[in-house]
Enzyme design. Structure first.
Site, PDB file in Angstrom:
ATOM      1  N   LYS B  17       0.852  -1.196   0.000  1.00  0.00           N
ATOM      2  CA  LYS B  17       0.000   0.000   0.000  1.00  0.00           C
ATOM      3  C   LYS B  17       0.882   1.239   0.000  1.00  0.00           C
ATOM      4  CE  LYS B  17      -3.923  -2.365   1.904  1.00  0.00           C
ATOM      5  NZ  LYS B  17      -5.222  -2.293   2.453  1.00  0.00           N
ATOM      6  N   CYS B  81      -8.556  -7.549 -14.789  1.00  0.00           N
ATOM      7  CA  CYS B  81      -7.421  -8.189 -14.112  1.00  0.00           C
ATOM      8  C   CYS B  81      -6.443  -8.831 -15.085  1.00  0.00           C
ATOM      9  CB  CYS B  81      -7.923  -9.212 -13.106  1.00  0.00           C
ATOM     10  SG  CYS B  81      -9.071  -8.502 -11.934  1.00  0.00           S
ATOM     11  N   GLY B 116     -10.056   1.422  -0.106  1.00  0.00           N
ATOM     12  CA  GLY B 116     -10.446   0.131   0.470  1.00  0.00           C
ATOM     13  C   GLY B 116     -11.802  -0.352  -0.012  1.00  0.00           C
ATOM     14  N   ARG B 188     -13.210 -12.535   9.235  1.00  0.00           N
ATOM     15  CA  ARG B 188     -14.602 -12.105   9.050  1.00  0.00           C
ATOM     16  C   ARG B 188     -15.153 -12.502   7.681  1.00  0.00           C
ATOM     17  NH1 ARG B 188     -15.018  -6.932   6.355  1.00  0.00           N
ATOM     18  NH2 ARG B 188     -12.954  -5.990   6.110  1.00  0.00           N
ATOM     19  N   CYS B 199      -9.631 -13.866   0.370  1.00  0.00           N
ATOM     20  CA  CYS B 199      -9.753 -12.845  -0.668  1.00  0.00           C
ATOM     21  C   CYS B 199      -8.396 -12.165  -0.839  1.00  0.00           C
ATOM     22  CB  CYS B 199     -10.776 -11.788  -0.272  1.00  0.00           C
ATOM     23  SG  CYS B 199     -12.398 -12.463   0.166  1.00  0.00           S
ATOM     24  N   CYS B 200      -8.016 -11.874  -2.088  1.00  0.00           N
ATOM     25  CA  CYS B 200      -6.747 -11.183  -2.307  1.00  0.00           C
ATOM     26  C   CYS B 200      -6.821  -9.785  -1.704  1.00  0.00           C
ATOM     27  CB  CYS B 200      -6.425 -11.119  -3.793  1.00  0.00           C
ATOM     28  SG  CYS B 200      -7.676 -10.265  -4.771  1.00  0.00           S
TER      29      CYS B 200
END
Lengths: 125, 380
Positions: B17, B81, B116, B188, B199-200
């Protein structure tokens, strides 16, 4: 369960029928996605019951949705697959469902709209 | 007349990030790394193909403008992608056809600019406007696959455990921390049955490649990585029933790629496949015929897809651990394959690797298994 959801017998699923190639699709579109016909394409009522192919209850989504919500694919007897919101009550893979309506969008939307929600047949009443 | 095509330069920046960095400043270091890796004079580059999904107008020009590599044809390519694997495909085609001898491929994305959440999909699409998000699409694949083949929650979670273990060994990976089946299942819920660690992660990154004809390759490196197959296809639109447990587009692309390469799945030592979500990797074992239909869970559990197994799938950590700045993914997969085939992969080196494969699919629209799929097969 969202109290806004109520069974309805007046829900119509208006799809497309192409008399040129026989293709059917939901929702309606003005050109056939199989053979490109335009003049031979007409609105057609789809069956309002079907079986659940797969579904998921979603916990992360854009702000306009009320979380969690359930979406999935419903297979109709005429071979068309419908993507829709579903009422999670009594749901399972292969469950028989019928078309109803509900409000699934969240507070971020100024005027939450009533939209298509499939419900499990066993929970009709 | 066609010529053989090789990769002679590979570079990438560690995925992560970097909200403070511009797209151009994310990517130019990867380009310089690829140029240095090839030992090439930048003036030899005749054209550039830049893949990005959300980079915005003229991404390639913005990046190459930073380092003076301009005045050549620069083409920007969007294919969700598979943006930079699409760019790689067109770069390979342009060299194979004899149009150019040396071209540059860039893949870049900056997802932190969205702050996000799930990937922003196109609202004009019927399913997206009605609540479809990428995790839900894969969640339905998972649910249906579990229903039909008896795959367990634990087997599903094991994909994340394996790829995190691989990512731990990759200095360029975004997630460098091991995890356990229990931790994956307790994270979660995102779209049931998928949990957060299946999840990526969202992140930023860039990768670059120098592609050239066999004629000029020896001028730059003694160990060019040959491209045996470069396949690109789109999904087949259908308004009717589709089998979510087998990826039609990847299966079709794989068949074309095996034919072009003249080899089959048994020859592959390592494969970088599109594990955007845990279930995806399992489905791709079967699409590439690494194992039979319905046996992916057992194949993983028995260790066939990790180091020492039949085919090491996602030695880089894959999208789940290395990260998935979406437009950068295809190029970054190719970087990993090149490093593996050269024996430069350090702690995560696949021993004796000779044949590698990369696979990136792009989706998020109604009526398609996936919108795009690009597969490459490489040999040292």
């Amino acid at each position: 369960m969202n109290p806004e959801m109520s069974p309805s017998s007046e829900v119509r699923l208006v799809g497309m029928h192409c008399t040129a190639c026989g293709a059917m699709a939901y929702p309606f579109q003005a050109v056939c996605p199989i053979c490109m016909a335009e003049d031979e394409v007409a609105e057609a009522d789809m069956p309002t019951t079907g079986t659940v192919y797969a579904y998921s209850t979603v916990h992360a989504a854009p702000k306009k949705w009320r979380l969690p919500y359930t979406i999935g694919y419903v297979d109709l007897s005429n071979g068309v697959r419908v993507f829709s919101h579903l009422d999670p009550k009594g749901l399972g893979v292969g469950a028989a469902v019928y078309a109803s309506t509900g409000i699934v969008s969240g507070e971020a939307v100024e005027e939450p709209r009533t939209q298509l929600v499939f419900k499990a047949v066993g929970d009709a009443k | 007349m066609t010529t053989g095509v090789s990769v002679v330069g590979a570079g990438m920046v560690p995925f992560g990030k970097f909200p403070e960095r511009s797209l151009a400043d994310l990517a130019w270091p990867a380009v310089k790394q690829a140029l240095n890796d090839a030992g090439i004079d930048p003036r030899r580059v005749q054209a550039a193909f830049c893949g990005t999904a959300f980079g915005g107008m003229m991404s390639g020009q913005r990046i190459l403008g930073r380092i003076g590599l301009t005045g050549i044809p620069i083409t920007n390519m969007e294919n969700a992608c598979s943006a930079s694997s699409t760019a790689l495909h067109h770069a390979v085609s342009s060299v194979r056809s004899g149009q150019y001898d040396v071209v540059l491929v860039i893949g870049v994305e900056k997802l932190t600019k969205f702050g996000g959440g799930t990937l922003p999909l196109e609202e004009e699409d019927w399913e997206v406007s009605n609540g479809m998000v990428m995790p839900a699409l894969y969640a339905m694949r998972a649910q249906r696959y579990m229903h039909e083949f008896g795959l367990t929650d634990r087997q599903l979670a094991l994909v994340s455990v394996k790829n995190r273990r691989h990512g731990l060994l990759n200095p360029d990976a975004q997630m460098r921390k091991e995890t356990t089946v229990e931790e994956v299942l307790a994270s979660r819920p995102i779209a049931e049955p998928l949990t957060l660690l299946q999840c990526c992660p969202a992140g930023d990154g860039a990768a670059a490649l120098i592609i050239c004809s066999d004629k000029v390759a020896p001028q730059f490196r003694t160990d060019p990585v040959r491209i045996l197959a470069s396949d690109l296809t789109s999904g087949k639109y259908t308004p009717g029933f589709r089998d979510l447990t087998t990826p039609e587009i990847t299966r079709r692309g794989a068949a074309e790629a095996w034919e072009h390469a003249g080899i089959g799945p048994d020859a592959v030592d390592l494969a970088e496949v599109h594990d955007a979500f845990s279930i995806a990797e399992l489905i791709y074992y079967e699409a590439f015929d690494f194992c039979a239909r319905g046996e992916a869970g057992a194949f993983l559990e028995q260790g066939h897809s990790t180091f020492g197994g039949k085919v090491v799938v996602n030695p880089s950590g894959g999208l789940l651990a290395k990260g998935h700045p979406i437009g950068a993914t295809g190029a970054a997969q190719a970087v990993e394959v090149v490093r593996q085939l050269r024996g430069e992969a350090g702690e995560r080196q696949v021993e004796g690797a000779r044949i590698g494969l990369s696979h990136a699919t792009g989706g998020g629209i109604a009526g398609f298994d996936h919108g795009a799929c690009s597969i490459h097969i490489y040999a040292r």
